[in-house]
Design an enzyme around this catalytic site. Structure first.
Site, short mmCIF file in Angstrom:
data_model
loop_
_atom_site.label_atom_id
_atom_site.label_comp_id
_atom_site.label_asym_id
_atom_site.label_seq_id
_atom_site.Cartn_x
_atom_site.Cartn_y
_atom_site.Cartn_z
N HIS A 160 0.84 -1.20 0.00
CA HIS A 160 0.00 0.00 0.00
C HIS A 160 0.88 1.25 0.00
CE1 HIS A 160 -3.64 2.34 1.29
NE2 HIS A 160 -2.69 3.14 1.72
N GLU A 161 1.85 1.29 0.90
CA GLU A 161 2.72 2.47 1.00
C GLU A 161 3.61 2.61 -0.22
OE1 GLU A 161 1.93 4.61 3.21
OE2 GLU A 161 0.61 3.19 4.23
N HIS A 167 1.81 4.47 -2.97
CA HIS A 167 1.93 5.92 -2.79
C HIS A 167 3.31 6.39 -3.28
CE1 HIS A 167 -1.73 6.56 -0.51
NE2 HIS A 167 -1.37 5.69 0.42
#
Length: 153
Positions: free
Chosen positions: A67-68, A71
């Protein structure tokens, strides 16, 4: 697992899932409470909540890292890196990252007090989460004096 192991894990997940290098720092941040991780736009570092790893293990940790990294890579490519952006949603689904982290067990929401006040003149009642000094304030409707009626738990 320590910060060095986490750094290696993030680099390997980035290489395997995204086919790109992770060139910045990844570390555990024990101050994180309500989130699994955090990507910093200014210095491109990734912070991970260590409690997520302790409670849910390696599988959940990898989902948070993915998820990170979504980003991270989208931001560096100047594409839509926010949760609402379609670029982010498509990439997250493609790599198999988690949209939301799991709730850590044992964290219960504290019951809040509700303070009930009433105008002495027009009898309108209103609720507040925080107390205030009734000598300093007046009713917004009629400018009458206010009294505290009760506190509900």
């Amino acid at each position: 697992m320590n910060d060095f192991d986490l750094q290696e894990l993030v680099e390997s997940v980035s290489k395997e899932s995204f086919g790109k290098k992770f060139k910045h720092k990844a570390f555990f941040n024990p101050r994180l409470r309500t989130t699994g991780g955090r990507y910093s736009l200014s210095d491109h570092h990734i912070e991970i909540n260590p409690k997520q790893y302790e409670h849910f293990g390696m599988e959940e940790l990898i989902k948070i890292i993915k998820h990170e990294l979504c980003h991270y890579h989208l931001h560096l490519e100047k594409k839509g890196y926010m949760h609402k952006d379609s670029d982010f949603k498509v990439l997250l689904k493609k790599v198999g990252g988690s949209r939301f982290c799991q709730t850590i067990p044992g964290k219960k929401k504290q019951a809040t007090k509700i303070h009930i006040y009433e105008c002495k003149q027009c009898s309108v009642q209103f609720k507040r989460k925080r107390q205030f000094d009734t000598k300093k304030y007046v009713c917004g409707r009629c400018k009458g004096r206010i009294k505290k009626v009760e506190t509900i738990f």
